[in-house]
Design a protein around this motif. Structure first.
Motif, PDB file in Angstrom:
ATOM      1  N   VAL A 159       0.881  -1.169   0.000  1.00 23.23           N
ATOM      2  CA  VAL A 159       0.000   0.000   0.000  1.00 23.23           C
ATOM      3  C   VAL A 159       0.916   1.215   0.000  1.00 23.23           C
ATOM      4  O   VAL A 159       1.794   1.344   0.861  1.00 23.23           O
ATOM      5  N   ALA A 160       0.745   2.109  -0.973  1.00 26.42           N
ATOM      6  CA  ALA A 160       1.619   3.283  -1.098  1.00 26.42           C
ATOM      7  C   ALA A 160       0.850   4.554  -0.795  1.00 26.42           C
ATOM      8  O   ALA A 160      -0.317   4.700  -1.199  1.00 26.42           O
ATOM      9  N   TYR A 161       1.522   5.490  -0.118  1.00 27.64           N
ATOM     10  CA  TYR A 161       0.954   6.790   0.215  1.00 27.64           C
ATOM     11  C   TYR A 161       1.915   7.863  -0.318  1.00 27.64           C
ATOM     12  O   TYR A 161       3.102   7.841   0.008  1.00 27.64           O
ATOM     13  N   GLY A 162       1.409   8.809  -1.111  1.00 28.38           N
ATOM     14  CA  GLY A 162       2.284   9.835  -1.661  1.00 28.38           C
ATOM     15  C   GLY A 162       1.511  11.009  -2.209  1.00 28.38           C
ATOM     16  O   GLY A 162       0.280  11.059  -2.107  1.00 28.38           O
ATOM     17  N   ASP A 163       2.249  11.940  -2.803  1.00 28.30           N
ATOM     18  CA  ASP A 163       1.575  13.172  -3.244  1.00 28.30           C
ATOM     19  C   ASP A 163       2.053  13.716  -4.578  1.00 28.30           C
ATOM     20  O   ASP A 163       1.418  14.625  -5.117  1.00 28.30           O
ATOM     21  N   SER A 164       3.154  13.210  -5.133  1.00 30.45           N
ATOM     22  CA  SER A 164       3.727  13.908  -6.283  1.00 30.45           C
ATOM     23  C   SER A 164       4.311  12.959  -7.318  1.00 30.45           C
ATOM     24  O   SER A 164       4.255  11.734  -7.171  1.00 30.45           O
ATOM     25  N   MET A 165       4.904  13.550  -8.357  1.00 29.15           N
ATOM     26  CA  MET A 165       5.446  12.793  -9.471  1.00 29.15           C
ATOM     27  C   MET A 165       6.470  11.760  -9.030  1.00 29.15           C
ATOM     28  O   MET A 165       6.591  10.697  -9.641  1.00 29.15           O
ATOM     29  N   SER A 166       7.213  12.034  -7.949  1.00 29.82           N
ATOM     30  CA  SER A 166       8.214  11.077  -7.497  1.00 29.82           C
ATOM     31  C   SER A 166       7.584   9.792  -6.957  1.00 29.82           C
ATOM     32  O   SER A 166       8.277   8.786  -6.769  1.00 29.82           O
ATOM     33  N   ASP A 167       6.276   9.810  -6.713  1.00 33.04           N
ATOM     34  CA  ASP A 167       5.568   8.628  -6.226  1.00 33.04           C
ATOM     35  C   ASP A 167       4.831   7.880  -7.330  1.00 33.04           C
ATOM     36  O   ASP A 167       4.294   6.797  -7.104  1.00 33.04           O
ATOM     37  N   ALA A 168       4.793   8.449  -8.531  1.00 29.58           N
ATOM     38  CA  ALA A 168       3.957   7.894  -9.600  1.00 29.58           C
ATOM     39  C   ALA A 168       4.381   6.477  -9.990  1.00 29.58           C
ATOM     40  O   ALA A 168       3.527   5.607 -10.221  1.00 29.58           O
ATOM     41  N   LYS A 169       5.682   6.214 -10.084  1.00 27.80           N
ATOM     42  CA  LYS A 169       6.131   4.876 -10.480  1.00 27.80           C
ATOM     43  C   LYS A 169       5.755   3.837  -9.438  1.00 27.80           C
ATOM     44  O   LYS A 169       5.360   2.710  -9.777  1.00 27.80           O
ATOM     45  N   LEU A 170       5.851   4.204  -8.173  1.00 28.23           N
ATOM     46  CA  LEU A 170       5.459   3.274  -7.120  1.00 28.23           C
ATOM     47  C   LEU A 170       3.947   3.055  -7.147  1.00 28.23           C
ATOM     48  O   LEU A 170       3.480   1.922  -7.021  1.00 28.23           O
ATOM     49  N   PHE A 171       3.186   4.119  -7.324  1.00 33.89           N
ATOM     50  CA  PHE A 171       1.731   3.987  -7.407  1.00 33.89           C
ATOM     51  C   PHE A 171       1.335   3.048  -8.547  1.00 33.89           C
ATOM     52  O   PHE A 171       0.398   2.251  -8.419  1.00 33.89           O
ATOM     53  N   ALA A 172       2.042   3.156  -9.669  1.00 35.42           N
ATOM     54  CA  ALA A 172       1.714   2.334 -10.835  1.00 35.42           C
ATOM     55  C   ALA A 172       2.071   0.869 -10.622  1.00 35.42           C
ATOM     56  O   ALA A 172       1.546  -0.012 -11.317  1.00 35.42           O
ATOM     57  N   ALA A 173       2.948   0.599  -9.638  1.00 34.94           N
ATOM     58  CA  ALA A 173       3.437  -0.766  -9.427  1.00 34.94           C
ATOM     59  C   ALA A 173       2.684  -1.522  -8.343  1.00 34.94           C
ATOM     60  O   ALA A 173       2.898  -2.728  -8.179  1.00 34.94           O
ATOM     61  N   VAL A 174       1.811  -0.835  -7.596  1.00 37.95           N
ATOM     62  CA  VAL A 174       1.155  -1.477  -6.455  1.00 37.95           C
ATOM     63  C   VAL A 174      -0.358  -1.523  -6.656  1.00 37.95           C
ATOM     64  O   VAL A 174      -0.921  -0.726  -7.403  1.00 37.95           O
ATOM     65  N   PRO A 175      -1.041  -2.446  -5.971  1.00 37.59           N
ATOM     66  CA  PRO A 175      -2.490  -2.561  -6.149  1.00 37.59           C
ATOM     67  C   PRO A 175      -3.311  -1.528  -5.402  1.00 37.59           C
ATOM     68  O   PRO A 175      -4.438  -1.227  -5.787  1.00 37.59           O
ATOM     69  N   VAL A 176      -2.755  -0.980  -4.306  1.00 37.28           N
ATOM     70  CA  VAL A 176      -3.498  -0.032  -3.474  1.00 37.28           C
ATOM     71  C   VAL A 176      -2.624   1.184  -3.214  1.00 37.28           C
ATOM     72  O   VAL A 176      -1.467   1.047  -2.804  1.00 37.28           O
ATOM     73  N   SER A 177      -3.182   2.360  -3.459  1.00 37.04           N
ATOM     74  CA  SER A 177      -2.414   3.588  -3.250  1.00 37.04           C
ATOM     75  C   SER A 177      -3.345   4.696  -2.779  1.00 37.04           C
ATOM     76  O   SER A 177      -4.534   4.705  -3.090  1.00 37.04           O
ATOM     77  N   VAL A 178      -2.778   5.632  -2.033  1.00 36.04           N
ATOM     78  CA  VAL A 178      -3.549   6.746  -1.485  1.00 36.04           C
ATOM     79  C   VAL A 178      -2.802   8.047  -1.765  1.00 36.04           C
ATOM     80  O   VAL A 178      -1.652   8.206  -1.329  1.00 36.04           O
ATOM     81  N   SER A 179      -3.422   8.957  -2.483  1.00 39.39           N
ATOM     82  CA  SER A 179      -2.837  10.288  -2.628  1.00 39.39           C
ATOM     83  C   SER A 179      -3.177  11.057  -1.362  1.00 39.39           C
ATOM     84  O   SER A 179      -4.342  11.155  -0.972  1.00 39.39           O
ATOM     85  N   VAL A 180      -2.153  11.561  -0.699  1.00 37.75           N
ATOM     86  CA  VAL A 180      -2.320  12.240   0.586  1.00 37.75           C
ATOM     87  C   VAL A 180      -1.704  13.619   0.469  1.00 37.75           C
ATOM     88  O   VAL A 180      -0.490  13.766   0.464  1.00 37.75           O
ATOM     89  N   ALA A 181      -2.537  14.641   0.343  1.00 38.40           N
ATOM     90  CA  ALA A 181      -2.004  15.991   0.204  1.00 38.40           C
ATOM     91  C   ALA A 181      -3.130  16.993   0.195  1.00 38.40           C
ATOM     92  O   ALA A 181      -4.283  16.662  -0.087  1.00 38.40           O
ATOM     93  N   ILE A 182      -2.778  18.237   0.499  1.00 39.86           N
ATOM     94  CA  ILE A 182      -3.730  19.326   0.358  1.00 39.86           C
ATOM     95  C   ILE A 182      -4.047  19.514  -1.125  1.00 39.86           C
ATOM     96  O   ILE A 182      -5.196  19.664  -1.529  1.00 39.86           O
ATOM     97  N   ASN A 183      -3.004  19.470  -1.944  1.00 40.60           N
ATOM     98  CA  ASN A 183      -3.163  19.567  -3.391  1.00 40.60           C
ATOM     99  C   ASN A 183      -2.260  18.530  -4.054  1.00 40.60           C
ATOM    100  O   ASN A 183      -1.147  18.838  -4.474  1.00 40.60           O
ATOM    101  N   ALA A 184      -2.734  17.295  -4.156  1.00 42.78           N
ATOM    102  CA  ALA A 184      -1.915  16.232  -4.720  1.00 42.78           C
ATOM    103  C   ALA A 184      -1.657  16.493  -6.199  1.00 42.78           C
ATOM    104  O   ALA A 184      -2.527  16.951  -6.936  1.00 42.78           O
TER     105      ALA A 184
END
Length: 212
Positions: A159-184
């Motif tokens: 499960v990945a938690y992130g907010d920006s472009m540096s997290d996009a590759k990880l988000f694309a590789a995992v089944p569950v992800s959460v964008s966590v930010a005021i303005n993701a």
């Protein structure tokens, strides 16, 4: 079922700011780091180039200033509680960030099972920066895979938690992800399984606990 929860640092656990910004604030270098952050976000600086300029900028950095930057950062509420809940369920939690390891690793004291950041010289800087030790977006996926192997898990357990472009590759590789930010950033917002806007990690965690 066991899972590994992987958290980004800048803009995610630290809301509206970043480790580099908080460190620079201690040195009175907010405008200088702001210029570097904008250049990095625009793709004008690679992670190693950003780090090389920041090392030069922080030539007088002390351990006391790093500690003050960490303690004064605008952290999300509920981080320790969420990580305690994760570990109580027999699951794991880790932080993977492009920020300096000497900052990121302080989160081990908050209950993270692992904390990985870029390899910088020890503070105060007496050795040169090795560009090969600076992480990028692909490194987040590699480190997550290494942690899965160490814990007997697979990518399907991430499960990945992130907010920006540096997290996009990880988000694309995992089944569950959460964008966590005021303005993701749209790079993660558009592919995230779940989206959270707020300042409390407990609320973001509720989106995935006992769910896919």
């Amino acid at each position: 079922m066991s899972r590994l929860h992987v958290f980004d640092l800048d803009g995610t656990l630290i809301q509206g700011s970043a480790a580099a910004v908080e460190i620079s604030r201690q040195l009175g270098l907010e405008s200088e780091i702001g210029a570097l952050e904008r250049a990095f976000a625009a793709g004008e600086l690679s992670p190693p180039q950003f780090a090389e300029r920041a090392v030069a900028l922080w030539a007088e950095l002390t351990e006391a200033q790093v500690a003050a930057a960490f303690e004064g950062a605008p952290w999300l509420d509920g981080i320790r509680e969420v990580w305690a809940r994760i570990r109580a369920r027999g699951e794991r939690c880790a932080v993977i960030s492009l920020s300096p390891g000497f900052f990121v690793e302080r989160l081990l004291d908050w209950g993270a099972d692992a904390a990985h950041g870029s390899l910088w010289p020890s503070v105060p800087f007496r050795e040169p920066l090795d560009p090969a030790g600076i992480l990028d977006a692909s490194a987040k996926v590699r480190i997550a895979d290494e942690l899965c192997a160490a814990y007997g898990l697979s990518r399907s357990d991430l499960v990945a938690y992130g907010d920006s472009m540096s997290d996009a590759k990880l988000f694309a590789a995992v089944p569950v992800s959460v964008s966590v930010a005021i303005n993701a950033d749209h790079h993660v917002r558009d592919i995230a399984s779940h989206a959270y806007t707020g300042r409390d990690l407990r609320e973001a965690y509720e989106l995935v606990v006992d769910r896919g």
